[in-house]
Design a protein around this motif. Structure first.
Motif, PDB file in Angstrom:
ATOM      1  N   ASN A 159      83.272  22.975   5.867  1.00 57.08           N
ATOM      2  CA  ASN A 159      83.963  23.075   4.644  1.00 57.08           C
ATOM      3  C   ASN A 159      84.459  21.311   3.987  1.00 57.08           C
ATOM      4  OD1 ASN A 159      84.502  25.732   5.634  1.00 57.08           O
ATOM      5  ND2 ASN A 159      86.335  25.337   6.736  1.00 57.08           N
ATOM      6  N   GLY A 160      84.484  20.675   4.522  1.00 55.05           N
ATOM      7  CA  GLY A 160      85.365  19.202   3.700  1.00 55.05           C
ATOM      8  C   GLY A 160      84.167  18.892   2.793  1.00 55.05           C
ATOM      9  N   VAL A 161      84.041  18.032   2.332  1.00 55.90           N
ATOM     10  CA  VAL A 161      83.953  17.476   0.535  1.00 55.90           C
ATOM     11  C   VAL A 161      82.742  16.864   1.398  1.00 55.90           C
ATOM     12  CG1 VAL A 161      84.446  16.029  -0.858  1.00 55.90           C
ATOM     13  CG2 VAL A 161      85.846  17.452  -0.377  1.00 55.90           C
ATOM     14  N   LEU A 162      81.590  16.784   0.998  1.00 61.77           N
ATOM     15  CA  LEU A 162      80.758  16.176   1.710  1.00 61.77           C
ATOM     16  C   LEU A 162      80.040  14.863   0.626  1.00 61.77           C
ATOM     17  CD1 LEU A 162      78.611  18.878   3.884  1.00 61.77           C
ATOM     18  CD2 LEU A 162      79.917  17.734   4.139  1.00 61.77           C
ATOM     19  N   LEU A 163      79.810  13.527   0.642  1.00 61.17           N
ATOM     20  CA  LEU A 163      79.538  12.924   0.053  1.00 61.17           C
ATOM     21  C   LEU A 163      77.634  12.603   0.111  1.00 61.17           C
ATOM     22  CD1 LEU A 163      82.377  10.477  -0.085  1.00 61.17           C
ATOM     23  CD2 LEU A 163      81.640  12.511  -1.559  1.00 61.17           C
ATOM     24  N   VAL A 164      76.791  13.519  -0.589  1.00 62.18           N
ATOM     25  CA  VAL A 164      75.428  13.354   0.051  1.00 62.18           C
ATOM     26  C   VAL A 164      74.394  12.797  -1.713  1.00 62.18           C
ATOM     27  CG1 VAL A 164      75.971  15.465   0.827  1.00 62.18           C
ATOM     28  CG2 VAL A 164      75.393  15.688  -1.270  1.00 62.18           C
ATOM     29  N   SER A 165      73.278  12.293  -0.987  1.00 62.47           N
ATOM     30  CA  SER A 165      72.425  12.135  -2.333  1.00 62.47           C
ATOM     31  C   SER A 165      72.026  13.594  -2.942  1.00 62.47           C
ATOM     32  CB  SER A 165      71.665  10.817  -2.195  1.00 62.47           C
ATOM     33  OG  SER A 165      72.313  10.139  -1.474  1.00 62.47           O
ATOM     34  N   ARG A 167      72.831  26.675   1.002  1.00 58.12           N
ATOM     35  CA  ARG A 167      73.733  26.834   0.503  1.00 58.12           C
ATOM     36  C   ARG A 167      75.453  27.336   1.002  1.00 58.12           C
ATOM     37  NH1 ARG A 167      71.143  31.538  -3.478  1.00 58.12           N
ATOM     38  NH2 ARG A 167      68.950  30.957  -4.076  1.00 58.12           N
ATOM     39  N   ASN A 168      75.598  27.890   2.020  1.00 59.98           N
ATOM     40  CA  ASN A 168      76.892  27.857   2.223  1.00 59.98           C
ATOM     41  C   ASN A 168      77.342  26.637   3.301  1.00 59.98           C
ATOM     42  OD1 ASN A 168      74.782  28.189   4.802  1.00 59.98           O
ATOM     43  ND2 ASN A 168      76.478  29.566   5.885  1.00 59.98           N
ATOM     44  N   GLN A 169      76.118  25.142   3.114  1.00 59.86           N
ATOM     45  CA  GLN A 169      76.678  23.816   3.551  1.00 59.86           C
ATOM     46  C   GLN A 169      77.277  23.453   2.735  1.00 59.86           C
ATOM     47  OE1 GLN A 169      73.321  23.488   5.588  1.00 59.86           O
ATOM     48  NE2 GLN A 169      73.881  23.971   7.150  1.00 59.86           N
ATOM     49  N   ALA A 170      76.803  23.234   1.300  1.00 63.45           N
ATOM     50  CA  ALA A 170      77.328  22.277  -0.047  1.00 63.45           C
ATOM     51  C   ALA A 170      76.702  22.830  -1.002  1.00 63.45           C
ATOM     52  CB  ALA A 170      76.116  20.880   0.883  1.00 63.45           C
ATOM     53  N   SER A 171      77.340  22.320  -0.963  1.00 63.86           N
ATOM     54  CA  SER A 171      77.506  23.078  -3.045  1.00 63.86           C
ATOM     55  C   SER A 171      77.930  21.739  -4.198  1.00 63.86           C
ATOM     56  CB  SER A 171      78.162  24.221  -3.951  1.00 63.86           C
ATOM     57  OG  SER A 171      79.496  24.094  -3.753  1.00 63.86           O
ATOM     58  N   LEU A 172      78.121  22.330  -5.782  1.00 61.23           N
ATOM     59  CA  LEU A 172      78.537  21.374  -6.654  1.00 61.23           C
ATOM     60  C   LEU A 172      79.428  21.257  -6.194  1.00 61.23           C
ATOM     61  CD1 LEU A 172      75.500  21.455  -9.704  1.00 61.23           C
ATOM     62  CD2 LEU A 172      76.220  19.643  -8.282  1.00 61.23           C
ATOM     63  N   HIS A 214      88.734  16.966   4.493  1.00 60.37           N
ATOM     64  CA  HIS A 214      88.260  16.379   4.854  1.00 60.37           C
ATOM     65  C   HIS A 214      87.149  15.498   4.078  1.00 60.37           C
ATOM     66  CE1 HIS A 214      91.566  16.124   7.846  1.00 60.37           C
ATOM     67  NE2 HIS A 214      91.095  15.250   9.341  1.00 60.37           N
ATOM     68  N   VAL A 215      87.046  14.422   3.905  1.00 57.87           N
ATOM     69  CA  VAL A 215      85.256  14.248   3.096  1.00 57.87           C
ATOM     70  C   VAL A 215      84.763  13.041   4.184  1.00 57.87           C
ATOM     71  CG1 VAL A 215      85.191  12.202   1.417  1.00 57.87           C
ATOM     72  CG2 VAL A 215      87.330  13.241   1.168  1.00 57.87           C
ATOM     73  N   PHE A 216      83.678  12.961   4.002  1.00 52.79           N
ATOM     74  CA  PHE A 216      82.372  12.606   4.953  1.00 52.79           C
ATOM     75  C   PHE A 216      81.371  12.441   4.004  1.00 52.79           C
ATOM     76  CE2 PHE A 216      84.291  16.221   7.311  1.00 52.79           C
ATOM     77  CZ  PHE A 216      84.377  15.494   8.878  1.00 52.79           C
ATOM     78  N   ILE A 217      80.997  11.578   3.991  1.00 50.41           N
ATOM     79  CA  ILE A 217      79.433  10.335   3.629  1.00 50.41           C
ATOM     80  C   ILE A 217      78.365  10.745   4.590  1.00 50.41           C
ATOM     81  CG2 ILE A 217      79.690   8.141   4.712  1.00 50.41           C
ATOM     82  CD1 ILE A 217      78.790   7.859   1.984  1.00 50.41           C
TER      83      ILE A 217
END
Length: 441
Positions: A201-207, A214-219, A182-185
């Motif tokens: 767990n999803g793909v986060l679209l962030v600025s 670290r356990n929430q988002a990454s490159l 799932h993809v979230f912006i």
């Protein structure tokens, strides 16, 4: 010895040549598909694209957010959703992506994704909640009804986030892979803050990663987006003749957390010759002055905001004003195709706040080098233009499509892993969400 006869081979060769000639005369080859000159098989191209399904969310999560935003500011109700206008601001990527997926696929020939209407056919699932707009629906001072002197807005972003997850977690496609596909912006640093651990767990679209652990988002699993620029794009050609100012910055002087460096930069720069540095909040007049300043300056300062990134970087990029980035942990969009060293100057914070150091560095950059920066800026400017059909939106979907192999890997891995009692979160699918080090030009 008797001489060998060459008659038979010669006749055989002549026969073969005759057949080739006849073949060439009557055979018409099928044109080889060519994206520039030939015929394109659209169905074949769509089969190579990543199939994405956009949830038909309850209205409250899309058009309802726009409606509440307008109502909180005294706007008039409209009869059709098509008449609602998304307010233009730096987080409008969520509107552009939503609008793009609502276009017919035949209008999106070069996109890396194709929208499917049956979720069973999908490889990715886009959740089009306007999370950044939801965060700011209520103005700082709530709108007041003149007849009753009571606030007219009762919108709650926290409740809306919770309601979204209650709805989403009932969907069979969410449950199937624990939301990994799932993809979230959530472009605003605080967007989805209430439920971030439920969507991580999803793909986060962030600025940037300024408010994410670290356990929430990454490159590895997420995509860095550019802010939508607020000032007008520079329409002229490269050159420095009309760029009289050395360095320009206009924005809030006082920011929280990482943005504290702004006040220090004001102190060391505000009395420097050929440097324009002004305190100013968002307004139509401020944008007009910022446009004029960026279009007439050689370098534009980009210090961190409340988080490492800020919209003024992208204002500078579309102004062909060479960004001077003073933000030690910044992440930048589309770095697999853009080498920011060719379009920006990076200065570490400790160096930038030394009196005279930054100005001396910039005065030492030759005119030829500035022109080289501007040439590169002009080449990549489309990546920061959301309205360009070949620009930001197209690149975002390309970046999202590249996450699919990892998603499949992690989904399959999840299904065969034995339940473990871990003493700390399992970050095996994540990579760097850590402070980086930038070097001076």
């Amino acid at each position: 010895m008797p001489r060998k006869s060459f008659l038979k081979p010669t006749l055989t060769l002549a026969g073969l040549l005759s057949l080739v000639a006849l073949y060439s005369l009557f055979y018409t080859p099928t044109p080889n598909p060519n994206p520039n000159t030939g015929t394109i098989n659209l169905e074949e191209k769509d089969n190579k694209k990543v199939k994405i399904y956009m949830y038909d969310l309850p209205r409250r999560f899309t058009y309802g957010v726009i409606e509440n935003y307008a109502a909180a500011r005294g706007g008039q109700a409209v009869s059709k959703d098509e008449l609602l206008k998304y307010p233009g601001h730096q987080h409008s990527a969520e509107w552009y992506l939503f609008s793009d997926l609502n276009r017919p696929n035949e209008e999106r020939v070069d996109s890396a994704v194709t929208r499917v209407m049956d979720p069973e056919d999908a490889e990715l699932y886009y959740v089009p909640f306007f999370s950044s707009l939801s965060l700011v629906v209520n103005p700082i001072r709530p709108a007041v009804n003149a007849s009753s002197d009571k606030p007219t807005s009762v919108y709650s972003d926290d409740q809306t986030q919770e309601a979204l997850m209650d709805w989403l977690e009932e969907q069979v496609y969410w449950k199937r892979n624990n939301g990994r596909d799932h993809v979230f912006i959530c472009q605003d640093p605080n967007a989805l803050y209430k439920v971030i651990d439920r969507v991580k767990n999803g793909v986060l679209l962030v600025s940037d990663f300024g408010r994410l652990a670290r356990n929430q988002a990454s490159l590895v699993k997420d995509v860095i987006l550019p802010y939508s620029h607020r000032i007008n794009t520079y329409k002229g050609d490269i050159g420095i003749v009309n760029r009289k100012s050395l360095l320009f910055f206009m924005g809030n002087r006082y920011r929280k957390e990482g943005g504290k460096i702004r006040d220090l930069l004001f102190q060391v720069l505000e009395n420097e010759r050929d440097v324009i540095i002004k305190h100013g909040a968002q307004s139509r007049e401020s944008r007009r002055m910022a446009t004029q300043g960026m279009h007439s300056s050689r370098f534009c300062l980009h210090p961190a905001g409340d988080t490492p990134s800020a919209c003024r970087l992208f204002d500078a990029l579309v102004s062909l004003c060479v960004p001077v980035i003073v933000s030690d942990s910044i992440e930048l969009p589309f770095e697999d195709v853009i080498d920011y060293r060719k379009i920006s100057i990076f200065v570490d914070s400790s160096t930038a706040i030394k009196p005279g150091k930054l100005v001396k560095l910039l005065r030492g950059v030759s005119s030829e080098r500035i022109l080289e920066f501007q040439k590169e800026l002009k080449k990549v400017k489309r990546y920061f233009e959301y309205e360009d059909p070949n620009g930001t939106v197209k690149e975002i979907w390309r970046q999202v499509s590249m996450k699919l192999p990892l998603i499949k890997l992690m989904s399959n891995r999840d299904k065969r892993m034995v339940l473990r009692d871990l003493t700390e979160p399992d970050c095996s699918c994540l990579c760097s969400n850590q402070t980086g080090v930038h070097t001076i030009l």
